[in-house]
Design an enzyme around this catalytic site. Structure first.
Site, PDB file in Angstrom:
ATOM      1  N   HIS A 233       0.838  -1.210   0.000  1.00 35.86           N
ATOM      2  CA  HIS A 233       0.000   0.000   0.000  1.00 35.86           C
ATOM      3  C   HIS A 233       0.875   1.263   0.000  1.00 35.86           C
ATOM      4  CE1 HIS A 233      -3.382  -2.703   0.594  1.00 35.86           C
ATOM      5  NE2 HIS A 233      -2.673  -3.285   1.545  1.00 35.86           N
TER       6      HIS A 233
ATOM      7  N   GLU B  65      -2.369   0.533   7.799  1.00 35.88           N
ATOM      8  CA  GLU B  65      -1.500  -0.566   7.376  1.00 35.88           C
ATOM      9  C   GLU B  65      -0.278  -0.068   6.616  1.00 35.88           C
ATOM     10  OE1 GLU B  65      -1.463  -4.558   4.537  1.00 35.88           O
ATOM     11  OE2 GLU B  65      -3.314  -3.403   4.753  1.00 35.88           O
TER      12      GLU B  65
ATOM     13  N   GLU C 224       1.735 -11.704   5.762  1.00 38.67           N
ATOM     14  CA  GLU C 224       0.719 -11.008   6.564  1.00 38.67           C
ATOM     15  C   GLU C 224       1.146 -11.158   8.021  1.00 38.67           C
ATOM     16  OE1 GLU C 224      -1.631  -9.186   5.491  1.00 38.67           O
ATOM     17  OE2 GLU C 224      -2.477  -9.950   3.606  1.00 38.67           O
TER      18      GLU C 224
END
Length: 447
Positions: A276, A291, A409
């Site tokens: 991101h 995030e 993750e």
């Protein structure tokens, strides 16, 4: 003159807007299931397709029981039970309520159910061919599960009618591979296959969910070093390998003996991808932690530790800017990187969901899965969170890169406790150290 003109307009509107009787529409529509014409009655009511419930018996072999006094049809499958009440817009399936697109109807002693009910129970797809006025239904079922074994590997072969979307996860205590097949149902397949070789103990199969239909295949492991899954013309092949140099009954508690690297680490080029950035914040935690910020902080630490260890590195972004997934993959490809590591934080609508996972592509190589294996095990060992195992996905950065690539993750930003951890310097440093340790072990093994 005006009156005559008005009457003409009214007549024209009546011709245009008069509804066509459902029976008249049905006469022109054919139903084809799995390439076979079906004689069962088909109606179109309010734009919804209804089919005779007899098709469940004739095509899929289900048992039907008609309760005349209650005007209720009961269906007994090997994997589910359902009841249809005439006039109702719901069905009861395995004691749960399933909303339907239209009401159950009784026409000439024939119970008519929504055609789309078939996809909810059996998976597959419905298609409409306007040129021939034909509805095609392609059911997708698991028709067979078999195994093939050699000295150092075992294969689980899963036959399906058509290609399926799937998700593969590795779990521990006990060690097992869990393969979920989406939009597919079970044919007459044994619920348990005893294997009992040095790699696989047994295989368990179930219709895990309905609406949508999900088949779950659980492979209970005796011992393995790595695994990979591939498609073939019949369905899927899950290959599980045993490496006598690696003890894998618990990758967290037992550490493999590793060879010393033959090549200097400086020859290895690694791209670190903080997920991101810019106008794309990624997930946002309950207290507002973004995030993109967490990913970047962990990625910076990974970059620093890798450089200190002698690796050559590049980051796909060095500030809070947005870069497309294609551009991130292209950076790694143009640089001819040896590894691509994308760093993310997970999210779920359920705030209690937690843990750590590492992804590789569906068609990842044995070497790629080894990378995911080492990073996941070292990361979990350091951050002390629940291991959600290795997962297969079709993420663009995994699909478009030309080198072994993983997506980590680290934890769930949607979980309040893990959000606090992700926002702390101590956790970020531990996560970075775990990722780097896994990369080092990967190269030590591969070289």
């Amino acid at each position: 003159m005006n009156i005559r003109f008005s009457m003409i307009i009214v007549l024209a509107m009546m011709i245009v807007f008069v509804s066509i009787p459902a029976e008249a529409q049905a006469e022109e529509i054919k139903l084809v299931i799995d390439s076979q014409n079906v004689e069962s009655k088909l109606l179109i009511v309010d734009g919804r397709s209804l089919v005779s419930a007899q098709i469940l018996k004739e095509k899929f072999g289900e048992k039907l029981v008609w309760k005349k006094g209650r005007k209720e049809l009961q269906v007994n499958s090997g994997y589910w039970r359902a009841s249809f009440q005439v006039g109702s817009r719901i069905a009861e399936v395995n004691s749960s309520i399933l909303p339907l697109e239209s009401r159950i109807r009784l026409i000439n002693d024939d119970v008519m159910i929504p055609l789309r009910f078939l996809t909810k129970m059996y998976g597959g797809e419905l298609e409409w061919d306007g040129s021939t006025k034909t509805i095609y239904y392609y059911s997708n079922r698991v028709s067979d599960i078999s195994t093939k074994s050699s000295v150092n590997s075992s294969q689980v072969v899963i036959n399906t009618d058509y290609q399926v979307k799937y998700e593969l996860n590795l779990y521990h205590r006990p060690q097992r591979l869990v393969l979920d097949l989406y939009n597919v149902s079970l044919a007459e397949v044994k619920s348990k296959v005893e294997v009992n070789n040095n790699i696989i103990r047994q295989i368990r199969v179930s219709q895990f969910k309905l609406n949508p239909a999900v088949v779950r295949v659980v492979v209970d492991i005796n011992q393995m070093s790595n695994y990979q899954i591939k498609r073939n013309s019949l369905g899927l092949v899950l290959k599980i390998n045993q490496d006598t140099q690696v003890v894998t009954s618990s990758i967290i508690s037992r550490k493999p003996k590793l060879k010393k690297p033959k090549l200097k680490l400086r020859t290895k080029k690694i791209v670190i991808d903080p997920g991101h950035g810019g106008f794309d914040p990624g997930a946002i935690g309950p207290s507002g932690v973004q995030e993109k910020t967490v990913n970047y902080q962990i990625a910076k630490s990974v970059n620093k530790l890798l450089k200190q260890a002698g690796f050559r590195t590049k980051m796909t972004r060095r500030s809070d800017k947005f870069y497309s997934l294609a551009k991130r993959a292209n950076q790694a490809n143009r640089w001819s990187a040896d590894l691509f590591v994308s760093i993310h934080s997970n999210s779920n609508s359920k705030p209690w969901i937690n843990g750590t996972a590492t992804y590789a592509h569906w068609y990842a190589s044995k070497s790629n899965w080894a990378l995911a294996w080492y990073v996941q095990s070292e990361l979990v060992e350091r951050i002390k969170l629940e291991s959600n195992g290795l997962k297969a996905a079709n993420f663009a950065v995994l699909r478009e890169t030309n080198m072994p690539a993983i997506l980590v993750e680290t934890a769930f930003l949607s979980n309040p406790r893990e959000e606090r951890l992700l926002n702390s310097d101590d956790f970020q440093q531990k996560a970075a150290a775990g990722i780097v340790a896994g990369i080092k072990k990967y190269f030590a093994k591969e070289d």
